[in-house]
Design a protein around this motif. Structure first.
Motif, PDB file in Angstrom:
ATOM      1  N   SER A   1       0.813  -1.220   0.000  1.00  0.00           N
ATOM      2  CA  SER A   1       0.000   0.000   0.000  1.00  0.00           C
ATOM      3  C   SER A   1       0.849   1.274   0.000  1.00  0.00           C
ATOM      4  O   SER A   1       0.332   2.353  -0.272  1.00  0.00           O
ATOM      5  CB  SER A   1      -0.954   0.004   1.192  1.00  0.00           C
ATOM      6  OG  SER A   1      -0.222  -0.018   2.409  1.00  0.00           O
ATOM      7  N   ALA A   2       2.135   1.167   0.284  1.00  0.00           N
ATOM      8  CA  ALA A   2       3.023   2.331   0.271  1.00  0.00           C
ATOM      9  C   ALA A   2       3.664   2.548  -1.103  1.00  0.00           C
ATOM     10  O   ALA A   2       4.352   3.543  -1.306  1.00  0.00           O
ATOM     11  CB  ALA A   2       4.114   2.175   1.325  1.00  0.00           C
ATOM     12  N   SER A   3       3.413   1.649  -2.036  1.00  0.00           N
ATOM     13  CA  SER A   3       3.954   1.810  -3.391  1.00  0.00           C
ATOM     14  C   SER A   3       3.220   2.931  -4.107  1.00  0.00           C
ATOM     15  O   SER A   3       1.998   3.005  -4.074  1.00  0.00           O
ATOM     16  CB  SER A   3       3.790   0.525  -4.202  1.00  0.00           C
ATOM     17  OG  SER A   3       4.610  -0.490  -3.693  1.00  0.00           O
TER      18      SER A   3
ATOM     19  N   PHE B   1       3.500   2.086 -14.076  1.00  0.00           N
ATOM     20  CA  PHE B   1       2.220   2.284 -13.405  1.00  0.00           C
ATOM     21  C   PHE B   1       2.320   3.387 -12.361  1.00  0.00           C
ATOM     22  O   PHE B   1       3.307   3.478 -11.633  1.00  0.00           O
ATOM     23  CB  PHE B   1       1.758   0.998 -12.707  1.00  0.00           C
ATOM     24  CG  PHE B   1       1.279  -0.055 -13.655  1.00  0.00           C
ATOM     25  CD1 PHE B   1      -0.025  -0.053 -14.119  1.00  0.00           C
ATOM     26  CD2 PHE B   1       2.126  -1.063 -14.084  1.00  0.00           C
ATOM     27  CE1 PHE B   1      -0.471  -1.023 -14.999  1.00  0.00           C
ATOM     28  CE2 PHE B   1       1.695  -2.047 -14.960  1.00  0.00           C
ATOM     29  CZ  PHE B   1       0.397  -2.023 -15.420  1.00  0.00           C
ATOM     30  N   PHE B   2       1.287   4.194 -12.303  1.00  0.00           N
ATOM     31  CA  PHE B   2       1.104   5.197 -11.261  1.00  0.00           C
ATOM     32  C   PHE B   2      -0.047   4.685 -10.421  1.00  0.00           C
ATOM     33  O   PHE B   2      -1.202   4.700 -10.861  1.00  0.00           O
ATOM     34  CB  PHE B   2       0.787   6.563 -11.876  1.00  0.00           C
ATOM     35  CG  PHE B   2       1.932   7.118 -12.662  1.00  0.00           C
ATOM     36  CD1 PHE B   2       2.869   7.947 -12.053  1.00  0.00           C
ATOM     37  CD2 PHE B   2       2.095   6.795 -14.000  1.00  0.00           C
ATOM     38  CE1 PHE B   2       3.938   8.443 -12.770  1.00  0.00           C
ATOM     39  CE2 PHE B   2       3.167   7.289 -14.730  1.00  0.00           C
ATOM     40  CZ  PHE B   2       4.095   8.112 -14.113  1.00  0.00           C
ATOM     41  N   LEU B   3       0.258   4.194  -9.215  1.00  0.00           N
ATOM     42  CA  LEU B   3      -0.732   3.474  -8.434  1.00  0.00           C
ATOM     43  C   LEU B   3      -1.822   4.375  -7.849  1.00  0.00           C
ATOM     44  O   LEU B   3      -2.867   3.886  -7.431  1.00  0.00           O
ATOM     45  CB  LEU B   3      -0.032   2.650  -7.359  1.00  0.00           C
ATOM     46  CG  LEU B   3       0.969   1.654  -7.989  1.00  0.00           C
ATOM     47  CD1 LEU B   3       1.771   0.938  -6.927  1.00  0.00           C
ATOM     48  CD2 LEU B   3       0.280   0.681  -8.911  1.00  0.00           C
ATOM     49  N   TYR B   4      -1.575   5.687  -7.855  1.00  0.00           N
ATOM     50  CA  TYR B   4      -2.596   6.667  -7.490  1.00  0.00           C
ATOM     51  C   TYR B   4      -2.694   7.686  -8.622  1.00  0.00           C
ATOM     52  O   TYR B   4      -2.741   8.885  -8.401  1.00  0.00           O
ATOM     53  CB  TYR B   4      -2.248   7.344  -6.158  1.00  0.00           C
ATOM     54  CG  TYR B   4      -2.229   6.363  -5.007  1.00  0.00           C
ATOM     55  CD1 TYR B   4      -3.387   6.076  -4.313  1.00  0.00           C
ATOM     56  CD2 TYR B   4      -1.054   5.699  -4.657  1.00  0.00           C
ATOM     57  CE1 TYR B   4      -3.395   5.151  -3.281  1.00  0.00           C
ATOM     58  CE2 TYR B   4      -1.043   4.769  -3.621  1.00  0.00           C
ATOM     59  CZ  TYR B   4      -2.213   4.496  -2.942  1.00  0.00           C
ATOM     60  OH  TYR B   4      -2.212   3.580  -1.931  1.00  0.00           O
TER      61      TYR B   4
ATOM     62  N   ASP C   1      12.880   9.324 -19.312  1.00  0.00           N
ATOM     63  CA  ASP C   1      13.624  10.583 -19.286  1.00  0.00           C
ATOM     64  C   ASP C   1      12.863  11.742 -19.921  1.00  0.00           C
ATOM     65  O   ASP C   1      13.290  12.891 -19.817  1.00  0.00           O
ATOM     66  CB  ASP C   1      14.963  10.423 -20.009  1.00  0.00           C
ATOM     67  CG  ASP C   1      15.838   9.364 -19.354  1.00  0.00           C
ATOM     68  OD1 ASP C   1      15.798   9.244 -18.114  1.00  0.00           O
ATOM     69  OD2 ASP C   1      16.546   8.644 -20.084  1.00  0.00           O
ATOM     70  N   ARG C   2      11.742  11.451 -20.578  1.00  0.00           N
ATOM     71  CA  ARG C   2      10.968  12.511 -21.236  1.00  0.00           C
ATOM     72  C   ARG C   2      10.390  13.451 -20.180  1.00  0.00           C
ATOM     73  O   ARG C   2       9.877  13.001 -19.153  1.00  0.00           O
ATOM     74  CB  ARG C   2       9.860  11.902 -22.076  1.00  0.00           C
ATOM     75  CG  ARG C   2      10.389  11.093 -23.258  1.00  0.00           C
ATOM     76  CD  ARG C   2       9.296  10.453 -24.089  1.00  0.00           C
ATOM     77  NE  ARG C   2       8.245  11.381 -24.399  1.00  0.00           N
ATOM     78  CZ  ARG C   2       6.956  11.062 -24.409  1.00  0.00           C
ATOM     79  NH1 ARG C   2       6.558   9.846 -24.144  1.00  0.00           N
ATOM     80  NH2 ARG C   2       6.041  11.962 -24.702  1.00  0.00           N
ATOM     81  N   PRO C   3      10.462  14.770 -20.424  1.00  0.00           N
ATOM     82  CA  PRO C   3       9.958  15.725 -19.424  1.00  0.00           C
ATOM     83  C   PRO C   3       8.531  15.472 -18.935  1.00  0.00           C
ATOM     84  O   PRO C   3       8.284  15.544 -17.719  1.00  0.00           O
ATOM     85  CB  PRO C   3      10.108  17.084 -20.119  1.00  0.00           C
ATOM     86  CG  PRO C   3      11.276  16.878 -21.036  1.00  0.00           C
ATOM     87  CD  PRO C   3      11.127  15.454 -21.538  1.00  0.00           C
ATOM     88  N   PRO C   4       7.565  15.129 -19.806  1.00  0.00           N
ATOM     89  CA  PRO C   4       6.210  14.893 -19.269  1.00  0.00           C
ATOM     90  C   PRO C   4       6.150  13.685 -18.323  1.00  0.00           C
ATOM     91  O   PRO C   4       5.402  13.700 -17.344  1.00  0.00           O
ATOM     92  CB  PRO C   4       5.356  14.640 -20.514  1.00  0.00           C
ATOM     93  CG  PRO C   4       6.135  15.196 -21.659  1.00  0.00           C
ATOM     94  CD  PRO C   4       7.575  15.103 -21.272  1.00  0.00           C
ATOM     95  N   VAL C   5       6.948  12.659 -18.601  1.00  0.00           N
ATOM     96  CA  VAL C   5       6.973  11.481 -17.722  1.00  0.00           C
ATOM     97  C   VAL C   5       7.678  11.835 -16.422  1.00  0.00           C
ATOM     98  O   VAL C   5       7.223  11.459 -15.327  1.00  0.00           O
ATOM     99  CB  VAL C   5       7.634  10.275 -18.425  1.00  0.00           C
ATOM    100  CG1 VAL C   5       7.751   9.086 -17.476  1.00  0.00           C
ATOM    101  CG2 VAL C   5       6.854   9.890 -19.681  1.00  0.00           C
TER     102      VAL C   5
ATOM    103  N   LEU D   1       5.181  14.422  -9.527  1.00  0.00           N
ATOM    104  CA  LEU D   1       3.875  14.621  -8.894  1.00  0.00           C
ATOM    105  C   LEU D   1       3.449  13.392  -8.096  1.00  0.00           C
ATOM    106  O   LEU D   1       2.900  13.517  -6.997  1.00  0.00           O
ATOM    107  CB  LEU D   1       2.823  14.955  -9.951  1.00  0.00           C
ATOM    108  CG  LEU D   1       2.977  16.320 -10.620  1.00  0.00           C
ATOM    109  CD1 LEU D   1       2.044  16.420 -11.828  1.00  0.00           C
ATOM    110  CD2 LEU D   1       2.714  17.439  -9.628  1.00  0.00           C
ATOM    111  N   ALA D   2       3.685  12.202  -8.651  1.00  0.00           N
ATOM    112  CA  ALA D   2       3.273  10.966  -7.983  1.00  0.00           C
ATOM    113  C   ALA D   2       4.031  10.750  -6.676  1.00  0.00           C
ATOM    114  O   ALA D   2       3.465  10.252  -5.695  1.00  0.00           O
ATOM    115  CB  ALA D   2       3.479   9.778  -8.915  1.00  0.00           C
ATOM    116  N   LEU D   3       5.300  11.121  -6.648  1.00  0.00           N
ATOM    117  CA  LEU D   3       6.134  10.880  -5.474  1.00  0.00           C
ATOM    118  C   LEU D   3       6.062  12.000  -4.445  1.00  0.00           C
ATOM    119  O   LEU D   3       6.396  11.800  -3.274  1.00  0.00           O
ATOM    120  CB  LEU D   3       7.586  10.675  -5.914  1.00  0.00           C
ATOM    121  CG  LEU D   3       7.833   9.465  -6.823  1.00  0.00           C
ATOM    122  CD1 LEU D   3       9.247   9.502  -7.392  1.00  0.00           C
ATOM    123  CD2 LEU D   3       7.569   8.160  -6.090  1.00  0.00           C
TER     124      LEU D   3
END
Length: 152
Positions: free
Chosen positions: A61-63, A77-80, A110-114, A120-122
């Motif tokens: 759940s902390a991933s 994957f972005f889990l949230y 390495d792409r700026p949008p990724v 943001l996710a972290l």
């Protein structure tokens, strides 16, 4: 850093893939380990895929993000991810929570949008990651049976 038995177990799981997918997964893993130097790298050798999550605690759940290798591709994957701003329309998925990007190459990370999506996710758990130990690899699950890791 993984212990010797854990490192061997992960290497053996990656070796089940074709060289192209194994190399892509290894490169993606290296990039994410550099991006997330503290916390836990949680490895799940599941029925459908080899999934590796990056977490601030030693629990699923902390991933917050993960990579998964399938026979023909690697997915980030972005889990949230449902609530992440995505002005470039990169995120795929219709689920309640998870969004993903099928990677065409490890260089996609390495792409700026990724990079922005990863930031943001972290960000919500930045302090938790900072307080976590240096990145530790933990094999959380190995399925008794698995789909073939190579395309037919």
């Amino acid at each position: 850093m993984p212990t010797a038995p854990t490192a061997r177990q992960v290497a053996d799981a990656i070796a089940c893939y074709t060289p192209d997918i194994a190399d892509a997964l290894t490169a993606c893993r290296r990039k994410l380990c550099a991006r997330v130097p503290r916390g836990y790298e949680l490895v799940y050798d599941n029925y459908n895929a080899l999934a590796i999550g990056y977490a601030w605690a030693n629990k699923a759940s902390a991933s917050l993000v993960s990579i998964a290798a399938y026979p023909r591709w690697v997915t980030l994957f972005f889990l949230y991810g449902k609530g992440l701003p995505d002005p470039d329309g990169l995120l795929e998925g219709e689920g309640v929570r998870v969004r993903s990007i099928r990677l065409t190459s490890p260089d996609d990370l390495d792409r700026p949008p990724v990079q922005q999506l990863l930031t943001l996710a972290l960000a919500a758990h930045e302090a938790d990651f900072a307080a976590a130990p240096p990145l530790t690899t933990v094999v959380k699950a190995v399925a008794a049976t698995r789909r073939d890791r190579r395309p037919r």
